[in-house]
Design an enzyme around this catalytic site. Sequence first.
Site, mmCIF file in Angstrom:
data_model
loop_
_atom_site.group_PDB
_atom_site.id
_atom_site.type_symbol
_atom_site.label_atom_id
_atom_site.label_comp_id
_atom_site.label_asym_id
_atom_site.label_seq_id
_atom_site.Cartn_x
_atom_site.Cartn_y
_atom_site.Cartn_z
ATOM 1 N N GLY A 17 0.820 -1.200 0.000
ATOM 2 C CA GLY A 17 0.000 0.000 0.000
ATOM 3 C C GLY A 17 0.857 1.255 0.000
ATOM 4 N N CYS A 18 0.192 2.405 -0.165
ATOM 5 C CA CYS A 18 0.909 3.677 -0.298
ATOM 6 C C CYS A 18 1.539 4.110 1.024
ATOM 7 C CB CYS A 18 -0.011 4.754 -0.851
ATOM 8 S SG CYS A 18 -1.600 4.885 -0.015
ATOM 9 N N TYR A 19 0.767 4.050 2.115
ATOM 10 C CA TYR A 19 1.359 4.409 3.404
ATOM 11 C C TYR A 19 2.496 3.457 3.774
ATOM 12 C CZ TYR A 19 -2.421 7.755 4.503
ATOM 13 O OH TYR A 19 -3.278 8.826 4.511
ATOM 14 N N GLU A 25 6.588 10.424 -1.659
ATOM 15 C CA GLU A 25 6.370 9.555 -2.827
ATOM 16 C C GLU A 25 5.058 9.944 -3.484
ATOM 17 O OE1 GLU A 25 5.787 5.581 -1.148
ATOM 18 O OE2 GLU A 25 3.680 6.059 -0.780
ATOM 19 N N GLY A 81 3.734 4.356 -4.559
ATOM 20 C CA GLY A 81 2.812 3.841 -3.548
ATOM 21 C C GLY A 81 1.767 2.895 -4.087
#
Lengths: 345, 345, 345, 345
Positions: A154-156, A317, A323
Amino acid sequence: MKTKKVAVIGASGYSGEELVRLLLNHPQVELVAVTSRQNAGQTLAHVFPKFASHPKSKTLRFSEPKADLLAKQADVVFLALPHGVAAEYAVPLLDAGCEVIDLSADFRLKSAEIYQDFYAHDHPAPDLLKKAVYGLPEIYREQIKKASLVASPGCYPTSILLPLIPLLRAGLVKPTGIIADSLSGVSGAGRKAEVDYLFCECNESVRPYGVPKHRHLSEIEEQLSLAAGSNVVIQFTPHLIPVNRGILTTLYLEPVEKLTEEKISACYKKAYGNEPFVRLLEGKALPDTKNVVGTNVIEIAWRLDPRTGRLIVMSAEDNLLKGASGQAVQSMNILCGWPETAGLV
Amino acid sequence: MKTKKVAVIGASGYSGEELVRLLLNHPQVELVAVTSRQNAGQTLAHVFPKFASHPKSKTLRFSEPKADLLAKQADVVFLALPHGVAAEYAVPLLDAGCEVIDLSADFRLKSAEIYQDFYAHDHPAPDLLKKAVYGLPEIYREQIKKASLVASPGCYPTSILLPLIPLLRAGLVKPTGIIADSLSGVSGAGRKAEVDYLFCECNESVRPYGVPKHRHLSEIEEQLSLAAGSNVVIQFTPHLIPVNRGILTTLYLEPVEKLTEEKISACYKKAYGNEPFVRLLEGKALPDTKNVVGTNVIEIAWRLDPRTGRLIVMSAEDNLLKGASGQAVQSMNILCGWPETAGLV
Amino acid sequence: MKTKKVAVIGASGYSGEELVRLLLNHPQVELVAVTSRQNAGQTLAHVFPKFASHPKSKTLRFSEPKADLLAKQADVVFLALPHGVAAEYAVPLLDAGCEVIDLSADFRLKSAEIYQDFYAHDHPAPDLLKKAVYGLPEIYREQIKKASLVASPGCYPTSILLPLIPLLRAGLVKPTGIIADSLSGVSGAGRKAEVDYLFCECNESVRPYGVPKHRHLSEIEEQLSLAAGSNVVIQFTPHLIPVNRGILTTLYLEPVEKLTEEKISACYKKAYGNEPFVRLLEGKALPDTKNVVGTNVIEIAWRLDPRTGRLIVMSAEDNLLKGASGQAVQSMNILCGWPETAGLV
Amino acid sequence: MKTKKVAVIGASGYSGEELVRLLLNHPQVELVAVTSRQNAGQTLAHVFPKFASHPKSKTLRFSEPKADLLAKQADVVFLALPHGVAAEYAVPLLDAGCEVIDLSADFRLKSAEIYQDFYAHDHPAPDLLKKAVYGLPEIYREQIKKASLVASPGCYPTSILLPLIPLLRAGLVKPTGIIADSLSGVSGAGRKAEVDYLFCECNESVRPYGVPKHRHLSEIEEQLSLAAGSNVVIQFTPHLIPVNRGILTTLYLEPVEKLTEEKISACYKKAYGNEPFVRLLEGKALPDTKNVVGTNVIEIAWRLDPRTGRLIVMSAEDNLLKGASGQAVQSMNILCGWPETAGLV
């Protein structure tokens, strides 16, 4: 180099759209299918006017997502679907011999119990959890080369794991007391028609959300625990900020001993000095999402605070590229034996 | 109620402009002078078209900032000047019997040494430091009533101090290990013609800055130390986000004992239950700058994290109002014996 | 001055929210009811956290919209409802003796046929069309004083009619060939959960829409025809721009004779020289939405182009205030015999 | 295909930065020099962190702009300089045999008198005006092939000329009464440290400017006159809107006879049916800057209004790409005999 046939299941969200953009322009890829229940029958050009200049956009039409059909058409299949749904497609596609790169949360964890705890439903295909490789190329490149199922992060998690793992592996920071404070652009919420994400609700607004137990914590902590060799529990606070794209994460860490800037720098250079998509900031530069949006790059900078003794690490990012979709393509490149930067620069 | 004559020195920045707006509409105030070197001679209506509908805007002209002249015209004088410069005006104005409300950093500290350390020049009027009252009305209301020199707090300090002081005073959180992660709108940088604050440099961008030793730390830590009764050093990371106005602060705190939500709630209600400008959020609500921008209100919410044992406190305010001009007017109201909310709702 | 009891039907949209804000702080108004199907039972403070500092916000709850009940509670009722629905409430409320100020399009036209042509359904209460007064105070102040049903104008019409009517009445511009090019903030689309108005779809985007036959043309042309004394057909192009609030309209007009700047200036000063909510820009100033957002003011500027012989007139207003709720309150003030600016400055 | 050595003079503004980005990734180009007085001596990576992942960014340093030196290094030189200054470099570079692509206004006009009228100084190199080719590839492709000096058009002119020229050439619209209403992102103002372009002055703001005689009118009208075969004077109103990039232009035109949608469609398809960078919108689609930003594409749509008899044509482009640097690279491709889309998709 040989071309492969590629399909995207769930191509109408923001990540799916970015995947399509990358794959349309990828030198080794023939994009053979894109699916979307709501857009089935329509051309790419119609649904995404900005792709209309690509010759393929007038002929390639969205189809209904049917695993058996797609398995015959494609060598590699990307799943840009909600968690729970992705697993339903992964099983038959893998059985039919496809390589599967899943952008959902379904195969990111090793433990079906933790999945159940964070996602509130039983894992739909627990047997595949062992088979899946966590698709963080800078950390799991060798495993991705041999994988048939990649669980793209995932992005986080990407914004937190890439800066943290080298420090934990090298034992430079304590695995306790870690705090991650993250700011995300609105595309992270997806293309969902909800009042909370209307322009007037997000513009001129900043807000925390999902405090204190965000779902992404499950994969973040599992990966950090692997890096630290002990169970890691972190504090994580996501915030929504009025930009389309970008994640900025600030990490608050405690050094294990009297750290120096040189040691940190050496650790990062060893880990990422040759990585094409990690930019270590030197001098006075600090991360800024505007320097990474539209690219697959993550920026990392760090400061030791002599007043508090803490180490502050910051990363930036593009939440839809490094991400999400960019990183997924990076994994495809590795898995297919292509240059890792193909279609990404 | 008696009216007072009020002047604003340095009225062409964002805080100065907000002050003028508030004072033009304040029921007890007659705005008699506004100064600005660059706009001297021009009417309010000309410099700030949005005030042009106010009858006074066509007649009131910016003048050169001359302390002796202003001392004759005004009972109360606001200083919206850079640090270092403000003190030069405060001295003669106080000598002439004016009440002075200073929005700069010049009188916020008790210690001239700390001032020198953070602002890199000698304090211009160290004798006044004892006389000045820190203008945080919810904390120093009684002192403000009797003050002639109010040092109105900065925007970051307000967003950190109001949520923290009651917890420290009640001994509910440890005075060590405190982290404040703040997000500020661009007006916080002032109306300065610098490339860094151009629209295209801030829009679609998020970035930390001033890491790790921001000037506001000096007043934050002095006030926290007073509340805790011991020397407090905190971690503070400001970030710039693309909104005009608003500060969102997330505080990471360590409870001294096994805290409960009820104890925290009781502590905040005791401290702020009757405060007109503090909004304690209940239920699932979290702070959002869009709910406070344009008002003098600070929103505060809190969450105990059972996974980490930490207490997360979040606040939102308008950096130009509760974080600057609104709070300064609130202090004026107290000091003049007017209703505290006069001209602020 | 006597206080009146006021209700708002349909108070959960952006215009309704602004109405509630204005009415909560209006010196002559007691807000007795707000309705909303989806929020029925909840307090104002819960639905709109930003009103939570107002004492009434904790006690006043949204109710189901029931005309008979509201007629007993309120003297004046605002309708912030979709067209077609507003008329259903207006009839019983007027019968029960309430004064009704309708923000929908239902009573803005004199002709039920034109309504049917533009709104694609029969007019729900054609008998009331004669009774209704078009609520543009600068033009119809005398009629509003005696009205019981005020049809408050739309946001685009206000931005076009106020600059144009004096010129047409004075015969300074031709009633033919008029072009209105308008730019609107996203709140003009309402608080609707539609993909088109998501943050990521509007931010970093500009687009025309509704070309060439927008619904607002019906009331614009009817009013212009009245002013010109002949049938007026105009060109109107609305655009969506990424701001929360504000409309900027540029009008392209043809002078009837060799016009001078002086004549235009004299015409506008005669029409609006004493109007509290019309700001005629002089010198080099041009309208800017940021100077009117949050106020009930419309800015107007004009330029004669010696190269083309055309007259360019530009206006700026807050679409939710002078373009909707502010203007509706202005009409209420007139109708109730209160100072026209009450609660609006 | 042969590679050419390319230099950019004036590479620190927004257009220069985009040029550098395109040239770094262009398959036929070796970027040998970038100049900037203020950044001389610094690497590309230092000045533009977002290029830091490109291998060349660490070695290529900004130099002082010296024509004689650059003439020895480069085959093709781009000038991204203010008007007046560009000509000073063009003369020696052309003399030394370089091909020059100028992004300033210096060589866009055929007439030194009109230049003097609009730019308020004598033309610095009037002899070159005849030699220069106006760099609108869709219109002047054949001339560009043989040119040594290309005057690349401005952002507003491109957004107006591409939609208009085919209609005027085909005699479908009158050359009189043309109105162009344009909305531009803030990067159009350049990277200048001026208060007017600060984030807080542009965000939540929309405003016209430069009314009624904008400098770009000179090249627009010259080109339109050539297309119409008669002297064309148009009305042009630029507006500043809060986006980083993008221009949206709405054109109001009068058909010469009873036009049909089919005729217009046929005219555009004949002119642009095979153009890689012109997207003719069909069906209900209207231009949206978000569909072209980041690309070299211009979108064009049109509507005949049966109510007014007018033809409305709308276009959208990225002001820094099709409106500046992208178009300049397109001209280079043509001039060098490379595929026209090289480095642009």
